[in-house]
Design an enzyme around this catalytic site. Structure first.
Site, PDB file in Angstrom:
ATOM      1  CE  LYS A  37      35.031  47.524  43.916  1.00  0.00           C
ATOM      2  NZ  LYS A  37      34.292  46.297  44.275  1.00  0.00           N
ATOM      3  CG  ASP A  78      35.946  42.842  44.586  1.00  0.00           C
ATOM      4  OD1 ASP A  78      36.543  41.841  44.141  1.00  0.00           O
ATOM      5  OD2 ASP A  78      35.499  43.750  43.875  1.00  0.00           O
ATOM      6  CE  LYS A  89      35.111  46.082  40.548  1.00  0.00           C
ATOM      7  NZ  LYS A  89      34.643  44.834  41.208  1.00  0.00           N
TER       8      LYS A  89
END
Length: 334
Positions: free
Chosen positions: A234, A171, A270
């Site tokens: 995300k 991430d 996400k």
């Protein structure tokens, strides 16, 4: 009951093993982000209407909550993380819902989608999961998380070190300066080189929507990240004052839909930050089903970043199966 499993349980719960082609990215295509105009009041009105319109019948909620468990990136990103609390996190991820509850609902072997830790704790997570006999993915934040302001060479090396330690998902967080100054091709180049540093590890790119200024920038940063090869986009690091919201999610999922129309590649989504209750998770599942369809209710295309969400879901599932809320830590699987 069998009705729950037939209609809302096993159908939505099963992990579909699709041979989905990974997003390879595209050349930088400025046309895809030029002339973007977003009506903010309209987006907010649509998002709020969607959130309030669809409700789940009580008898279906438990199966949807079990589904939500399988979509959680169970996370610890604290300055005082240790070997011991990472071990506990991994045990919780491997056994998130007590066996008696799973048995009563007709499920088995439920795990979270992944664990998420700092790069220095990836080795701890790998060892703990191996000891547990659990092969769920290990995600690691990297690339100067949470601000993304370290030199690019440092960010690249941090990604490489996390992958070498055993991370299977990375991430990263984008450099928001590039967005705020409209340096889109530089942003593309940075994400692309970080994608290369990931190797076989999947890349989830955090665009930190609370720092981007407006929805046009949210859309453009989402599209650029996908062009550069991100497997997921995300919303947030979870450290911003504004994290996952439905208006932002509407813009980002529209970008995912447009990118799929342009390229044929499916990119995951996400939301992270502020998702704390079982009710919150149900809202997100319904939102994703309506925006992108059932396929995006699988862990290869939808995750929820959370640290405290799982406890409330377990509490609600315990109540569903026993008629009372767990009143002590003994009653909750940890």
């Amino acid at each position: 009951s069998s009705g729950i499993n037939a209609e809302y349980g096993q159908h939505y719960f099963k992990r579909i093993n699709l041979s989905m082609k990974r997003n390879e990215g595209t050349p930088f295509t400025e046309d895809w982000i030029s002339n973007v105009h977003i009506n903010l009041p309209g987006v907010v009105a649509v998002a709020n209407a969607m959130k309030g319109r669809r409700t789940l019948k009580k008898e279906h909620q438990a199966a949807w909550l079990m589904k939500a468990v399988t979509l959680i990136d169970l996370t610890t990103l604290a300055g005082d993380d240790t070997h011991s609390n990472v071990n506990r996190l991994c045990h919780y991820a491997a056994f998130p819902v007590r066996k008696a509850v799973q048995d009563k609902m007709g499920f088995g072997g439920v795990t979270t989608a992944a664990v998420c830790v700092y790069p220095s704790r990836v080795g701890d997570a790998k060892a703990a999961l191996k000891q547990l006999g659990c092969n769920i993915p290990i995600a690691s934040v990297a690339a100067g998380f949470p601000e993304g302001q370290t030199p690019l060479e440092t960010r690249i090396r941090e990604v490489e070190l996390a992958v070498e330690a055993g991370a299977t998902e990375i991430d990263i967080v984008i450099n928001r300066t590039l967005v705020l100054e409209g340096r889109w091709e530089e942003l593309y180049d940075e994400v692309k080189v970080l994608r290369k540093a990931c190797g076989e590890a999947h890349l989830k790119t955090i665009i930190a929507t609370g720092h981007l200024g407006d929805m046009e920038n949210v859309y453009k940063a989402s599209m650029i990240s996908m062009m550069a090869g991100s497997d997921f986009i995300k919303t947030s690091t979870g450290k911003e004052s504004v994290n996952a919201t439905f208006p932002v999610a509407l813009v980002m999922t529209r970008a995912i839909k447009h990118y799929h129309e342009y390229t044929g590649f499916k990119v995951g989504f996400k939301p992270a930050g502020g998702i704390r209750t079982a009710k919150d998770s149900l809202h997100w599942l319904v939102f994703m089903k309506e925006q992108l369809g059932n396929e995006w209710l699988q862990p290869h295309l939808f995750r929820m970043g959370a640290s405290s969400l799982l406890g409330d879901i377990e509490r609600q599932l315990h109540h569903y199966c026993t008629g009372h809320y767990a009143d002590s830590a003994v009653d909750i699987a940890m």
